[in-house]
Design a protein around this motif. Structure first.
Motif, short mmCIF file in Angstrom:
data_model
loop_
_atom_site.label_atom_id
_atom_site.label_comp_id
_atom_site.label_asym_id
_atom_site.label_seq_id
_atom_site.Cartn_x
_atom_site.Cartn_y
_atom_site.Cartn_z
N ASP A 179 0.85 -1.20 0.00
CA ASP A 179 0.00 0.00 0.00
C ASP A 179 0.88 1.24 0.00
O ASP A 179 1.84 1.30 0.75
N TYR A 180 0.57 2.19 -0.87
CA TYR A 180 1.34 3.44 -0.95
C TYR A 180 0.74 4.44 0.04
O TYR A 180 -0.48 4.47 0.23
N PRO A 181 1.58 5.25 0.68
CA PRO A 181 1.08 6.16 1.74
C PRO A 181 0.42 7.42 1.18
O PRO A 181 0.55 8.51 1.77
N TYR A 182 -0.24 7.29 0.05
CA TYR A 182 -0.98 8.42 -0.52
C TYR A 182 -2.06 7.86 -1.45
O TYR A 182 -2.09 6.66 -1.74
N ALA A 183 -2.96 8.74 -1.88
CA ALA A 183 -4.05 8.35 -2.78
C ALA A 183 -4.17 9.41 -3.87
O ALA A 183 -3.38 10.37 -3.88
N GLN A 223 -2.28 14.21 -5.80
CA GLN A 223 -1.90 13.35 -4.68
C GLN A 223 -2.53 13.90 -3.41
O GLN A 223 -2.43 15.11 -3.12
N PRO A 226 -4.18 9.08 2.08
CA PRO A 226 -5.00 7.88 1.84
C PRO A 226 -6.42 8.01 2.40
O PRO A 226 -7.37 7.53 1.80
N ASP A 227 -6.56 8.72 3.52
CA ASP A 227 -7.90 8.85 4.13
C ASP A 227 -8.51 10.22 3.87
O ASP A 227 -9.33 10.72 4.63
N GLU A 228 -8.11 10.85 2.74
CA GLU A 228 -8.57 12.21 2.44
C GLU A 228 -10.09 12.27 2.38
O GLU A 228 -10.74 11.38 1.81
N ALA A 267 -7.52 4.80 -3.92
CA ALA A 267 -6.31 4.36 -3.22
C ALA A 267 -5.26 3.94 -4.24
O ALA A 267 -5.58 3.62 -5.39
N ARG A 269 -2.43 1.12 -4.66
CA ARG A 269 -1.87 -0.09 -4.06
C ARG A 269 -1.37 -1.04 -5.14
O ARG A 269 -1.74 -0.92 -6.30
N PRO A 292 -0.88 0.39 -9.07
CA PRO A 292 -1.22 1.79 -8.81
C PRO A 292 -1.47 2.49 -10.15
O PRO A 292 -0.83 2.16 -11.15
#
Ligand code: APR
Ligand code: PHB
Length: 413
Positions: A179-183, A223, A226-228, A267, A269, A292
């Motif tokens: 999982d990447y630490p951004y979305a 960018q 992740p929980d934006e 997300a 990932r 991704p």
């Protein structure tokens, strides 16, 4: 119901497979959980590799695509306010196609219905049985009744949240995840593209992407965390952030804006499921792997999987030989990991890591300097971006075509 190949899911993987099998005279039934309207309106990606378009053209699924697509021969990488063009076609002789995934799904649904072969909408598969036996079964709901579909083979093309992968005992699978630490916050806007080509921007405030669908519709991504929370992004804030991240040292540059038609957070990932086969069940597309979005590979990888699967199924019905079916997972995973590596590299190089580690920041810059400063590096990037040639077992030049081995217990009916 009874058929040769039961196909679960009418996304790009399921619909392309159904068509490839139809052209080979192989019967199939496609089960789709959603309605036709839903899948034809679902906004997803829209970048098609050269090989994907070649295959769709070869099998007669690309007439409207060729009329309405946008052809790109390069893209731009923007950092430190300076744009650097990567001449994809000069470097590879291959080009990119911009054509919305939902438009492609519309074309493939129409083509399927034209064949008269079954495509059942609002027919959710609920599970599979006898997957390792000679007569696997798909259980599904249709018109308020529980039904069964008996097949020779099942193609699990039901995406990441489907029922096919979970039907395989977890002891039989290895799932690799990252999982990447951004979305991404993505918008579709009624605005003419601000550039003729895609712009991948690395910025201290985070990644941004300028893409498009048509000369009137732009697709843009930012960018975010992740929980934006989307509620925190009214249209004006989205445009302001896009203006900042896509800005450059060129007074002539202007980001054209317009009404926002769609807005969503997705997300980022990477997931790979191995093997992509369990008995008579073959996974393809997002059911087996997720990349991704940065490399725009999801749809293209799904098509590459089913190109391999269709050829293997045809060979099995034609010769009784399971060699290509047995090689399906290995063949696809070789490409999946190549594409995963490329998508991970693009994602890690172009996004701002939340930990803001200065060392990795300098490494990102060095990677971009090499990409935009070395023709060899640009060519390697371009080859991956426009798409590695499609390897279809049994086709000429396929290094994996083994010498025919004696028949096995899985002789076709
Ligand atoms: N029964 C029947 N259909 C199902 C079920 C089920 N239980 N579960 C899911 N589906 C359907 C979904 O509604 C969807 O239409 O399976 C289809 C899967 O399609 P996709 O998710 O598009 O997956 P795939 O065909 O592998 O294409 C991958 O599509 O989503 C993009 O980014 C993704 O580009 C990638 C590409
Ligand atoms: C898109 O147009 O949706 C798109 C383009 C390029 C990407 C991802 C998405 O890398």
């Amino acid at each position: 119901m009874r058929t040769q190949v039961g196909i679960v899911g009418a996304g790009p993987a399921g619909l392309v497979l159904a068509h490839l099998l139809h052209r080979r005279g192989i019967d199939s039934v496609v089960l789709e959980r959603q309605s036709r309207e839903h899948i034809e309106r679902r906004i997803r990606a829209g970048v098609l590799e050269h090989g994907t378009v070649d295959l769709l053209t070869e099998v007669g699924l690309a007439d409207r695509l060729h009329r309405e697509r946008m052809v790109h021969r390069g893209l731009e990488v923007l950092y430190d306010g300076v744009g650097h063009r990567i001449p994809l076609t000069d470097l590879t002789g291959r080009e990119l196609t911009i054509y919305g995934q939902h438009e492609l799904v519309k074309d493939m649904v129409a083509a399927r219905l034209e064949t008269g072969r079954p495509l059942l909408f609002e027919a959710p598969a609920t599970g599979g049985a006898e997957l390792a036996g000679p007569r696997p079964v798909v259980h599904f709901e249709y018109e308020g009744r529980s039904r069964t579909l008996e097949c020779d083979l099942i193609a699990g093309c039901d995406g990441f949240h489907g029922v096919c992968r979970p039907a395989i005992p977890t002891t039989e699978l290895t799932v690799y995840e990252h999982d990447y630490p951004y979305a991404w916050l993505g918008i579709l806007a009624q605005a003419p593209p601000s550039s003729d080509e895609l712009i991948y921007a690395q910025h201290e405030r985070g990644f941004a992407l300028h893409s498009m669908r048509t000369p009137k519709i732009t697709r843009l991504y930012l960018q975010v965390a992740p929980d934006e929370d989307l509620a925190g992004w009214p249209d004006e804030r989205v445009w302001a952030e896009l203006r900042t991240r896509l800005d450059r040292h060129d007074p002539a540059w202007h980001l054209s804006e317009g009404p926002v038609l769609d807005k969503a957070v997705t997300a980022l990932r990477s997931v790979v499921t191995a093997p992509m086969q369990y008995g008579r069940l073959f996974l393809a597309g997002d059911a087996a792997h997720i990349v991704p979005a940065t490399g725009a590979k999801g749809l293209n990888l799904a098509v590459a999987d089913v190109a391999v699967l269709a050829a293997a199924i045809e060979d099995w019905y034609g010769t009784g030989n399971t060699a290509l079916l047995d090689a399906y997972s290995r063949t696809c995973l070789a490409r999946v990991w190549q594409v995963q590596h490329f998508s991970w590299w693009m994602t890690s190089t172009l996004h701002r890591s939340p930990d803001g580690d200065p060392f990795s920041r300098q490494l990102q810059r060095a990677a971009l300097h090499q990409l935009t400063g070395s023709r060899a590096a640009a060519r390697a990037f371009a080859e991956n971006y426009v798409g590695l040639p499609l390897v279809v077992p049994g086709s000429a030049g396929d290094p994996l075509t083994p010498a025919p081995i004696g028949g096995t217990s899985h002789d076709p009916p």
